[in-house]
Enzyme design. Structure first.
Site, PDB file in Angstrom:
ATOM      1  N   ARG A 240      42.113  46.422  37.693  1.00 39.45           N
ATOM      2  CA  ARG A 240      40.660  46.309  37.621  1.00 39.45           C
ATOM      3  C   ARG A 240      40.067  47.194  38.724  1.00 39.45           C
ATOM      4  O   ARG A 240      40.632  47.294  39.820  1.00 39.45           O
ATOM      5  CB  ARG A 240      40.201  44.859  37.843  1.00 39.45           C
ATOM      6  CG  ARG A 240      40.475  43.939  36.670  1.00 39.45           C
ATOM      7  CD  ARG A 240      39.609  44.266  35.459  1.00 39.45           C
ATOM      8  NE  ARG A 240      39.827  43.359  34.335  1.00 39.45           N
ATOM      9  CZ  ARG A 240      40.649  43.610  33.306  1.00 39.45           C
ATOM     10  NH1 ARG A 240      41.323  44.736  33.251  1.00 39.45           N
ATOM     11  NH2 ARG A 240      40.759  42.749  32.318  1.00 39.45           N
TER      12      ARG A 240
ATOM     13  N   HIS B 162      39.936  53.205  30.530  1.00 35.51           N
ATOM     14  CA  HIS B 162      40.476  51.853  30.288  1.00 35.51           C
ATOM     15  C   HIS B 162      41.283  51.844  28.977  1.00 35.51           C
ATOM     16  O   HIS B 162      40.963  51.113  28.040  1.00 35.51           O
ATOM     17  CB  HIS B 162      39.356  50.799  30.238  1.00 35.51           C
ATOM     18  CG  HIS B 162      39.869  49.388  30.431  1.00 35.51           C
ATOM     19  ND1 HIS B 162      39.150  48.391  31.063  1.00 35.51           N
ATOM     20  CD2 HIS B 162      41.033  48.792  30.069  1.00 35.51           C
ATOM     21  CE1 HIS B 162      39.846  47.265  31.073  1.00 35.51           C
ATOM     22  NE2 HIS B 162      40.989  47.490  30.467  1.00 35.51           N
TER      23      HIS B 162
HETATM   24  P1  NDP Z   1      50.282  38.293  34.749  1.00 39.23           P
HETATM   25  O1  NDP Z   1      49.379  37.148  34.969  1.00 39.23           O
HETATM   26  O2  NDP Z   1      51.404  38.151  33.772  1.00 39.23           O
HETATM   27  O3  NDP Z   1      50.936  38.763  36.140  1.00 39.23           O
HETATM   28  C1  NDP Z   1      50.179  38.840  37.301  1.00 39.23           C
HETATM   29  C2  NDP Z   1      51.096  39.200  38.464  1.00 39.23           C
HETATM   30  O4  NDP Z   1      50.282  39.407  39.615  1.00 39.23           O
HETATM   31  C3  NDP Z   1      52.104  38.100  38.814  1.00 39.23           C
HETATM   32  O5  NDP Z   1      53.335  38.659  39.170  1.00 39.23           O
HETATM   33  C4  NDP Z   1      51.443  37.435  40.018  1.00 39.23           C
HETATM   34  O6  NDP Z   1      52.359  36.836  40.932  1.00 39.23           O
HETATM   35  C5  NDP Z   1      50.793  38.615  40.680  1.00 39.23           C
HETATM   36  N1  NDP Z   1      49.705  38.168  41.563  1.00 39.23           N
HETATM   37  C6  NDP Z   1      48.590  37.489  41.242  1.00 39.23           C
HETATM   38  N2  NDP Z   1      47.858  37.223  42.342  1.00 39.23           N
HETATM   39  C7  NDP Z   1      48.548  37.730  43.380  1.00 39.23           C
HETATM   40  C8  NDP Z   1      48.334  37.747  44.777  1.00 39.23           C
HETATM   41  N3  NDP Z   1      47.247  37.190  45.330  1.00 39.23           N
HETATM   42  N4  NDP Z   1      49.247  38.335  45.559  1.00 39.23           N
HETATM   43  C9  NDP Z   1      50.369  38.884  45.023  1.00 39.23           C
HETATM   44  N5  NDP Z   1      50.643  38.911  43.685  1.00 39.23           N
HETATM   45  C10 NDP Z   1      49.731  38.329  42.882  1.00 39.23           C
HETATM   46  O7  NDP Z   1      49.340  39.527  34.337  1.00 39.23           O
HETATM   47  P2  NDP Z   1      49.665  40.734  33.352  1.00 39.23           P
HETATM   48  O8  NDP Z   1      50.877  41.412  33.848  1.00 39.23           O
HETATM   49  O9  NDP Z   1      49.641  40.278  31.947  1.00 39.23           O
HETATM   50  O10 NDP Z   1      48.351  41.642  33.550  1.00 39.23           O
HETATM   51  C11 NDP Z   1      47.960  42.103  34.825  1.00 39.23           C
HETATM   52  C12 NDP Z   1      46.570  42.723  34.755  1.00 39.23           C
HETATM   53  O11 NDP Z   1      46.618  43.995  34.091  1.00 39.23           O
HETATM   54  C13 NDP Z   1      45.525  41.966  33.947  1.00 39.23           C
HETATM   55  O12 NDP Z   1      45.004  40.870  34.656  1.00 39.23           O
HETATM   56  C14 NDP Z   1      44.480  43.044  33.714  1.00 39.23           C
HETATM   57  O13 NDP Z   1      43.573  43.067  34.804  1.00 39.23           O
HETATM   58  C15 NDP Z   1      45.287  44.340  33.698  1.00 39.23           C
HETATM   59  N6  NDP Z   1      45.342  44.947  32.364  1.00 39.23           N
HETATM   60  C16 NDP Z   1      44.830  46.219  32.224  1.00 39.23           C
HETATM   61  C17 NDP Z   1      44.883  46.846  31.015  1.00 39.23           C
HETATM   62  C18 NDP Z   1      44.413  48.260  30.887  1.00 39.23           C
HETATM   63  O14 NDP Z   1      44.350  48.779  29.759  1.00 39.23           O
HETATM   64  N7  NDP Z   1      44.086  48.939  31.966  1.00 39.23           N
HETATM   65  C19 NDP Z   1      45.456  46.205  29.834  1.00 39.23           C
HETATM   66  C20 NDP Z   1      45.989  44.893  30.097  1.00 39.23           C
HETATM   67  C21 NDP Z   1      45.911  44.299  31.326  1.00 39.23           C
HETATM   68  P3  NDP Z   1      53.304  35.590  40.490  1.00 39.23           P
HETATM   69  O15 NDP Z   1      54.342  36.207  39.584  1.00 39.23           O
HETATM   70  O16 NDP Z   1      53.879  35.118  41.748  1.00 39.23           O
HETATM   71  O17 NDP Z   1      52.427  34.613  39.790  1.00 39.23           O
HETATM   72  C1  OXD Z   2      42.645  44.061  29.944  1.00 37.76           C
HETATM   73  C2  OXD Z   2      43.020  44.318  28.565  1.00 37.76           C
HETATM   74  O1  OXD Z   2      42.801  42.936  30.428  1.00 37.76           O
HETATM   75  O2  OXD Z   2      42.618  45.364  28.035  1.00 37.76           O
HETATM   76  O3  OXD Z   2      42.196  45.017  30.588  1.00 37.76           O
HETATM   77  O4  OXD Z   2      43.754  43.502  27.961  1.00 37.76           O
END
Ligand code: NDP
Ligand code: OXD
Length: 308
Positions: free
Chosen positions: A223, A271
């Site tokens: 983000r 995006h």
């Molecule tokens: P998940 O919820 O599966 O994974 C999130 C990860 O981030 C976990 O490993 C979590 O740790 C870690 N995390 C969360 N908070 C913290 C913190 N404070 N400190 C350290 N680590 C942290 O998310 P996804 O992998 O499914 O997606 C991640 C992000 O990707 C989405 O939220 C979205 O913003 C972005 N996204 C972007 C897209 C694009 O087209 N650009 C498309 C899809 C998603 P833990 O394992 O310990 O819980």
């Molecule tokens: C996001 C998505 O979370 O595209 O950015 O799924």
């Protein structure tokens, strides 16, 4: 049958109407702000207007059309019902493709040679083996895990940072706020795949980005709010950072006159790292709708206290 409300900017989710009708015969689908949305039991959302969900007294489930749910949790009036998000192998593969491409873009100097080609400049750079390039991934969830493993397959020196301790074959793992500086100091190419939460907003500021070694690059897929843009630009201009591929922004679409489009070293993408199809989204929403009706456990629920 269930009543579903679609909440987004006008028209965005219209393709879902026929697909939901196909998957859930008898379903009622309305689009916010139609009055019928007040009767909805399930709300499907992308950036819903704050307060809109609170005006749905029969609501039993909120479903994101995206992997990230920050755009929903930011509503302080959000009703206390389960929240689900999209997790899908095709989205994961798409994100991994993007991360691999952007990693190679820096690793194999495409950032430099594409720029040089515009000036007719023939210039070669020292090559590094993948094992000598340290790629660090912020976030080791559905997306970060797959990207890390594929980078390991290509031979990169991969590390990752998560909130809780994790073990992943071939990946050096770090966890918790105290380990962040150590993680950053050993990262040549930083990939952000974190969710946006109160703990991660503004995480990549001047202090943190300065921990990266000189010449490091950033790939931002998470983000826009994870990065303090002025700090990033300052470190690019000072030469501490080499470049950045930015896929996400505080304001989207990024206005055509935004300086980031023209900032040397920055590549803006719209995006597009991983875009779920309406078919994928509908199948997951419909599956959870059936589960809701049958009283079965929902899939891909969000921990609202953690914020992801
Ligand atoms: P998940 O919820 O599966 O994974 C999130 C990860 O981030 C976990 O490993 C979590 O740790 C870690 N995390 C969360 N908070 C913290 C913190 N404070 N400190 C350290 N680590 C942290 O998310 P996804 O992998 O499914 O997606 C991640 C992000 O990707 C989405 O939220 C979205 O913003 C972005 N996204 C972007 C897209 C694009 O087209 N650009 C498309 C899809 C998603 P833990 O394992 O310990 O819980
Ligand atoms: C996001 C998505 O979370 O595209 O950015 O799924």
């Amino acid at each position: 049958m269930i009543s579903i409300a679609l909440l987004s900017r006008p028209g965005l989710m219209d393709p879902m109407k026929a697909l939901l009708a196909r998957e859930l015969p008898g379903v009622t689908v309305s689009s916010w702000p139609e009055p019928a949305t007040r009767e909805a039991e399930l709300a499907v959302c992308w950036k819903p207007e704050p307060g809109a969900l609170a005006a749905m007294p029969k609501l039993k489930l909120i479903h994101s059309i995206a992997a990230g749910v920050d755009n929903i949790l930011s509503d302080p009036t959000l009703p206390d019902v389960p929240l689900c998000r999209i997790v899908d192998p095709d989205i994961t593969s798409a994100m991994t493709e993007f991360v691999l491409w952007a990693t190679l873009y820096f690793h194999r100097d495409f950032d430099r040679v594409i720029s040089n080609a515009r000036d007719g400049l023939w210039r070669r750079y020292d090559q590094y083996a993948a094992k000598d390039r340290r790629v660090g991934i912020l976030g080791l969830g559905a997306l970060g895990t797959d990207a890390a493993l594929r980078l390991v397959d290509l031979g990169f020196a991969v590390s990752a940072w998560s909130r809780s301790p994790k073990q992943l074959a071939g990946v050096t793992t770090f966890s918790g706020a105290d380990a962040l500086d150590a993680f950053l100091s050993e990262t040549d190419i930083l990939v952000s795949l974190l969710p946006l939460t109160p703990s991660t907003v503004g995480l990549l500021d001047a202090a943190r980005l300065s921990r990266l070694p000189k010449g490091a690059a950033l790939i931002l897929c998470s983000r826009g709010e994870h990065v303090v843009t002025d700090d990033l630009v300052g470190l690019l201009r000072s030469g501490h950072l080499r470049g950045a591929v930015l896929d996400v922004f505080e304001q989207e679409p990024l206005p055509s006159d935004h300086p980031l489009w023209r900032e040397p070293g920055v590549l803006v993408t719209p995006h597009m790292a991983a875009i779920a199809s309406w078919e994928t989204i509908t199948l997951q929403v419909a599956d959870n709708a059936r589960r809701l009706l049958r009283g079965e456990p929902l899939l891909n629920t969000v921990d609202r206290a953690r914020g992801y």
